[in-house]
Design a protein around this motif. Structure first.
Motif, PDB file in Angstrom:
ATOM      1  N   ALA A  33       4.451  -2.518   1.380  1.00  0.00           N
ATOM      2  CA  ALA A  33       4.216  -2.725   2.809  1.00  0.00           C
ATOM      3  C   ALA A  33       3.176  -1.755   3.356  1.00  0.00           C
ATOM      4  CB  ALA A  33       5.528  -2.581   3.577  1.00  0.00           C
ATOM      5  N   ALA A  34       3.118  -0.548   2.801  1.00  0.00           N
ATOM      6  CA  ALA A  34       2.228   0.484   3.345  1.00  0.00           C
ATOM      7  C   ALA A  34       0.768   0.314   2.929  1.00  0.00           C
ATOM      8  CB  ALA A  34       2.728   1.870   2.931  1.00  0.00           C
ATOM      9  N   VAL A  35       0.518  -0.133   1.717  1.00  0.00           N
ATOM     10  CA  VAL A  35      -0.865  -0.266   1.244  1.00  0.00           C
ATOM     11  C   VAL A  35      -1.675  -1.225   2.120  1.00  0.00           C
ATOM     12  CG1 VAL A  35      -2.313  -1.104  -0.655  1.00  0.00           C
ATOM     13  CG2 VAL A  35      -0.476   0.517  -1.111  1.00  0.00           C
ATOM     14  N   PRO A  36      -1.186  -2.436   2.408  1.00  0.00           N
ATOM     15  CA  PRO A  36      -1.972  -3.310   3.283  1.00  0.00           C
ATOM     16  C   PRO A  36      -2.163  -2.724   4.683  1.00  0.00           C
ATOM     17  CG  PRO A  36      -0.247  -4.566   2.189  1.00  0.00           C
ATOM     18  CD  PRO A  36      -0.005  -3.117   1.896  1.00  0.00           C
ATOM     19  N   ALA A  37      -1.201  -1.940   5.142  1.00  0.00           N
ATOM     20  CA  ALA A  37      -1.340  -1.311   6.456  1.00  0.00           C
ATOM     21  C   ALA A  37      -2.500  -0.316   6.453  1.00  0.00           C
ATOM     22  CB  ALA A  37      -0.040  -0.619   6.852  1.00  0.00           C
TER      23      ALA A  37
END
Length: 179
Positions: A33-37
């Motif tokens: 979830a954090a990488v695309p953010a």
């Protein structure tokens, strides 16, 4: 074609899980979830006039290791602050909600720890892609023969995972760049 799965292959999930003292599936959910953010935040900043700043950051991260032991978390905290600005807490909350697999785990705390770990990895990966895989400083967009910075980030965000998170969950937070 560069996509998020290529970037995700460079993230040491099991090492992050050990460092945070969580199950690998929890670390994977937070990282997924954090990488695309982070990529979406970089794209929003580049679109709102921060492309030169991003190119400078990429040149500093070209050729850097993505091994957990080599990651400078203080640098990662600066990256997160620069990418998300005053919206950092909102982004953490949105990413935590996306990552939450249930089971009473505090994903907010995990995401807060994961972001500064993976931010330097994301920049190192982008820098190496931007410079054509060489461990030399990234060229300026106009010198780059394989496409520009916008195309590189756009390719990452073009994946379904990137579109789902950035377009749906974070689009309103990041749409106008950081404030």
């Amino acid at each position: 074609m560069t996509d998020l799965s290529g970037l995700m292959d460079h993230i040491p999930i099991s090492d992050i899980a050990r460092k945070l003292g969580v199950d690998e599936s929890v670390a994977r959910a937070a990282v997924d979830a954090a990488v695309p953010a982070i990529v979406g935040g970089l794209a929003a900043n580049a679109k709102s006039g921060g492309e030169k700043s991003l190119e400078s950051a990429l040149s500093k991260h070209a050729g850097r290791s993505t091994k957990l032991a080599d990651i400078d978390e203080e640098d990662g905290k600066k990256i997160v602050k620069n990418v998300f600005g005053t919206k950092t807490d909102d982004v953490v909350a949105a990413v935590s909600k996306k990552a939450d697999t249930g089971g009473g785990i505090d994903f907010n705390a995990i995401v807060q720890q994961v972001l500064p770990i993976i931010a330097p990895i994301v920049l190192a990966y982008l820098a190496n892609q931007f410079s054509g895989g060489k461990s030399t400083p990234a060229p300026k967009a106009e010198e780059q023969s394989g496409g520009d910075l916008g195309s590189l980030i756009g390719g990452l965000l073009g994946s379904q995972q990137g579109q789902d998170l950035v377009g749906g969950l974070l689009g309103g937070l990041l749409g106008g760049g950081r404030k």
